[in-house]
Motif scaffolding. Structure first.
Motif, short mmCIF file in Angstrom:
data_model
loop_
_atom_site.label_atom_id
_atom_site.label_comp_id
_atom_site.label_asym_id
_atom_site.label_seq_id
_atom_site.Cartn_x
_atom_site.Cartn_y
_atom_site.Cartn_z
N ARG A 176 0.84 -1.20 0.00
CA ARG A 176 0.00 0.00 0.00
C ARG A 176 0.87 1.24 0.00
O ARG A 176 1.93 1.27 0.62
N THR A 177 0.39 2.26 -0.68
CA THR A 177 1.00 3.57 -0.60
C THR A 177 0.02 4.47 0.14
O THR A 177 -1.09 4.72 -0.34
N THR B 184 -3.38 14.87 15.77
CA THR B 184 -3.87 13.56 15.32
C THR B 184 -3.19 13.18 14.02
O THR B 184 -3.23 13.93 13.04
N PHE B 185 -2.54 12.04 14.04
CA PHE B 185 -1.94 11.50 12.83
C PHE B 185 -3.01 10.76 12.04
O PHE B 185 -3.80 10.01 12.60
N LYS B 186 -3.02 10.98 10.75
CA LYS B 186 -4.02 10.35 9.91
C LYS B 186 -3.33 9.70 8.72
O LYS B 186 -2.49 10.32 8.06
N LEU B 187 -3.71 8.46 8.46
CA LEU B 187 -3.11 7.71 7.38
C LEU B 187 -4.24 7.23 6.48
O LEU B 187 -5.17 6.58 6.94
N VAL B 188 -4.18 7.58 5.22
CA VAL B 188 -5.27 7.21 4.31
C VAL B 188 -4.73 6.40 3.15
O VAL B 188 -3.69 6.72 2.58
N ASP B 189 -5.43 5.31 2.85
CA ASP B 189 -5.13 4.55 1.65
C ASP B 189 -5.99 5.13 0.53
O ASP B 189 -7.21 4.97 0.54
N PRO B 190 -5.40 5.85 -0.43
CA PRO B 190 -6.21 6.55 -1.44
C PRO B 190 -7.02 5.59 -2.31
O PRO B 190 -8.03 5.98 -2.88
N VAL B 191 -6.58 4.34 -2.40
CA VAL B 191 -7.28 3.39 -3.27
C VAL B 191 -8.57 2.92 -2.62
O VAL B 191 -9.65 3.00 -3.20
N THR B 192 -8.47 2.44 -1.37
CA THR B 192 -9.66 1.88 -0.71
C THR B 192 -10.26 2.85 0.29
O THR B 192 -11.28 2.54 0.90
#
Lengths: 309, 492
Positions: B417-418, B470-478
């Motif tokens: 994942r990116t 707040t750290f936020k990590l998003v998978d742009p695909v899903t």
């Protein structure tokens, strides 16, 4: 034994007689008695005895196989020839061999190469972190936060330069260390060696404090300015902003390696400062030094390579 | 003063031991503290419950031996074994479920469910787990089957054990032990298949390339199977297992148990063919229920700690009842309350739904529901943030404040994942990830990666000594998101 017993039947101290059956307990005695107190024969459980004898046998075998008996100049080596020192040495060799696929790549490369390979970068960070804990944390602190006289490695203020190459160079040759090409400069003891008078040092201090608006004596600041021009500009520069190529700190900001209060600055001018960082090229391998440079560079203040001068 | 002891009230030396048979306390031979085991020779029963037990044995053993070979596709680079406990890579796979070490609470939940299920079943039907499904029962049953195959049924075995050693006896005993050991070795061998890729570990096992732990565990389970099912048998249930003790707290007068209906059976006694059944019980004291019992008890003494509820005595008794032309079910699944009710002339009734079972069922459903909810909502992306403590914060040369964080990203998905990193809660933060340019974090499939992240903030007026970030990590695909809150320290 109760009082009503016949005293002639009472066994004497340390007496031995035939084991007899003891009716109240349903057990036999051992035949030993002390002061009339007899001992019931209650043998150890079989399983316990079995383990006990087995332990003795195992101990003898172990003593035969392993180094066990001290001799006058040496010790009995054991049939297996085991040695903890050899085992550790072998472990170290195995560890280095196991790491070689990464550590070999770390020798003599620049940061771009390492950053281009995320796995190699993570290896360098991990190796750098452990090497930092072993070698650097004593002076610079566990997180590289620094102490008085020992720079904080997390900020963007660097005395000898903060690019990856400069950090690696400082690690290799040290500061005022025994390396032939070590980074050297001389912050002289202006007061102690009589280069400046007490009043001149006070004026110079007021001049330095004035950069951060902490001086309340404009006359002294004016006198200090000319003293600075005569004595300090060659290293710290005309604007007192320092020179990384000479290891001269910026004197106009709030970051002071040896403390920025009036008393600290007076002390520095009076006695000079000759802090030492060892050259690590003799103690650490080139790949470890590279890993350390990667780690320190990533702590927070690392500058990009080839900075704009 | 003389104390008179009324001996008329103490006719027994101990419960069930007449005074005449009590051991003499002044006997000259020391009494043993240990009771030696009496060999039990269970007779083969025929009937509904015996067939049910054969079926349970075939199905459960089939599952145990075959399950590691079942394949389940999880995509490239992933193990394709349906059930796999992968200690080396710290993963547990069960068909579509994959569990990481920090999610071991699923296992805890499963154990709680198992316990509650056992409570519920025991409160309703007695020890059906012990009688039909417990591995100790199943393997013991299998070993007794082998024993019976070579040595014959109960009487033949008793005779064989008493007989002098002969070629035939040596053959029978040797063959039995060889087959026992083969079964035991197979059991131990299959065990290790659950912990490695089955086909490759099976090959490595026989070519000597399997890890030492595989050989050790195979040997341990071979030994335990051979000794527990071959020799210790009912002693495991009676002395080693806590369940017989726990069942006392779970079974009440309404629980179905293998019950001798003494209201119908007593008074017992031999019966001549054609004689009247008037004024006597249906039990003809044939002792068939004792002969088939694998734990060597007499069910007519009532519910006992040793009874594993296997119901073989029901089959044995029914067979006799048919022969003597009396109705079946002198021994049957029944409740203590019903026996008492019949004696009192009342109608027996089965109360499977009662407060106890309802509570167990509700708690079971609640725990099951919570687990299902947790499992369905399980995220394939997880984020942990550890803030630097040394130094707590760093003042940069331009007066801005920098905090360092180590973030740990867990990618539980099966593809690389990116992910895009961002922070909320600060007025104008500048983010930097060590060792790379940009804020896209690449995390390989099924992996955990640490990143060092720096936040620099120059607008410090509104933050105070510390502010929430707040750290936020998003998978742009899903668009799967993981967030984690921490603080940003300014120190002033």
């Amino acid at each position: 034994m109760s009082d009503t017993d016949n005293t002639e039947d009472r066994p004497d101290m340390g007496d031995r007689h035939e084991p007899r059956f003891d009716e109240p307990t349903g057990q036999y005695t051992t035949g030993h008695s002390w002061d009339g107190i007899e001992e019931l024969n209650t043998p150890m459980p079989r399983w316990w005895l079995g383990i006990f004898y087995a332990s003795i046998v195992i101990a003898l075998i172990y003593a035969l196989l392993m180094p066990s008996i001290p001799l006058i100049n040496s010790h009995y080596k054991g049939l297996l020839g085991h040695s903890d020192r050899k085992a550790v040495a072998l472990d170290m060799v195995n560890m280095r061999t196991g790491r070689a696929q990464f550590s070999d790549k770390l020798t003599g490369v620049d940061l771009e190469n390492i950053m281009g390979d995320p796995e190699l970068f993570r290896f360098a960070m991990a190796a750098g972190k452990s090497a930092f804990g072993d070698n650097c944390a004593t002076c610079h602190g566990a997180g590289g936060q620094g102490f008085k006289g020992y720079p904080n490695l997390n900020d963007d203020i660097w005395i000898w330069g903060g690019t990856f190459e400069e950090i690696r160079h400082t690690l290799e040759v040290g500061v005022r260390a025994s390396h032939d090409d070590t980074q050297f400069n001389l912050m002289q003891a202006y007061g102690r060696d009589g280069l400046l008078t007490r009043d001149e040092i006070k004026d110079l201090t007021e001049y330095l404090l004035a950069f951060t608006d902490r001086s309340e004596n404009p006359d002294a600041v004016a006198r200090g300015k000319s003293l600075f021009a005569e004595n300090c500009v060659s290293c710290h520069g005309a604007e007192a902003t320092g020179d990384q190529s000479q290891g001269a700190p910026n004197l106009t900001d709030l970051d002071w390696l040896y403390g920025g209060e009036r008393a600290d600055i007076l002390e520095t001018l009076n006695n000079g400062r000759q802090g030492v960082m060892p050259n690590w090229n003799e103690r650490l391998s080139p790949d470890t030094i590279t890993a350390l440079a990667v780690y320190v560079h990533a702590l927070g203040g690392g500058e990009p390579s080839n900075p704009v001068e | 003063m003389t104390i008179l002891i009324d001996n008329t009230k103490r006719r027994e030396a101990a419960p069930g031991v007449p005074r005449s048979q009590a051991p003499n306390p002044t006997s000259s031979t020391p009494a043993s503290l240990y009771k030696s085991r009496e060999q039990i020779y269970p007779k083969l029963a025929h009937g509904v419950f015996r067939n049910l037990k054969w079926l349970a044995m075939v199905v459960l053993l089939g599952i145990y031996y075959a399950l590691p070979w079942v394949r389940w596709d999880r995509g490239p680079g992933q193990p394709d074994q349906a059930v796999l406990v992968d200690f080396e890579n710290a993963r547990f796979y069960f068909f579509f479920i994959e569990i990481w070490p920090q999610e071991v609470y699923y296992i805890t939940g499963l154990l709680i469910l198992a316990a509650l299920g056992l409570f519920l079943i025991t409160a309703m039907f007695g020890r059906v787990w012990c009688g039909y499904a417990c591995p100790q029962t199943i393997w013991t049953d299998l070993f007794i089957y082998v024993e019976r195959f070579f040595e014959g049924d109960r009487n033949a075995r008793i005779k064989l054990d008493k007989a002098k050693w002969s070629v035939s006896k040596i053959y029978k005993k040797t063959a039995k032990h060889i087959v026992w050991l083969l079964i035991a070795a197979l059991t131990g061998g299959v065990w290790i298949l659950y912990f490695h890729d089955a086909p490759s570990i099976a090959r490595d096992f026989f070519t000597g390339h399997a890890p030492m732990t595989s050989y050790i565990f195979a040997a341990i389970l071979t030994f335990t199977t051979y000794s527990l099912a071959g020799f210790m048998r009912e002693q495991v249930c009676t002395y080693m297992c806590p369940w017989p003790r726990i069942q006392a707290a779970l079974i009440d007068e309404d629980a179905l148990n293998v019950t001798y209906r003494y209201d119908r059976g007593e008074p017992r006694g031999a019966h001549k063919k054609g004689a009247t059944w008037e004024g006597r019980g249906d039990c003809i004291d044939c002792r068939q229920c004792v002969a088939v019992c694998p734990v060597g008890i007499d069910i007519r003494d009532g519910l006992q700690l040793e009874c594993i509820g296997c119901a073989l005595c029901i089959d044995a008794c029914d067979e006799i009842m048919v022969k003597i032309d009396r109705p079946k079910g002198l021994i049957a699944y029944d409740t203590e309350a019903n026996v008492v009710a019949r004696i009192a002339g009342e109608k027996p009734r089965f109360r499977l739904i009662r407060a106890r079972t309802m509570i167990y069922a509700v708690v079971f459903a609640a725990v099951g529901g919570i687990m299902l909810y947790a499992l369905l909502g399980r995220s394939t992306l997880d984020l942990n943030v550890v803030r630097d403590r040394q130094p707590n914060f760093v003042r940069l040369s331009d007066g801005s404040i920098q905090n360092g964080y180590t973030i740990k990203v867990l990618n539980k998905a099966t593809e690389t994942r990116t992910l895009t990193l961002s922070v909320d809660g600060l007025p104008s933060p500048t983010l930097k990830v060590a060792g790379q340019t940009g804020l896209n974090l690449i995390v390989p499939a099924d992996d955990i990666i640490d990143f060092r992240v720096l936040i620099v903030e120059d607008d410090l007026i509104d933050i105070g000594v510390r502010g929430d970030v707040t750290f936020k990590l998003v998978d742009p695909v899903t668009s799967v998101t993981a967030i984690q809150s921490t603080v940003f320290v300014t120190g002033s």
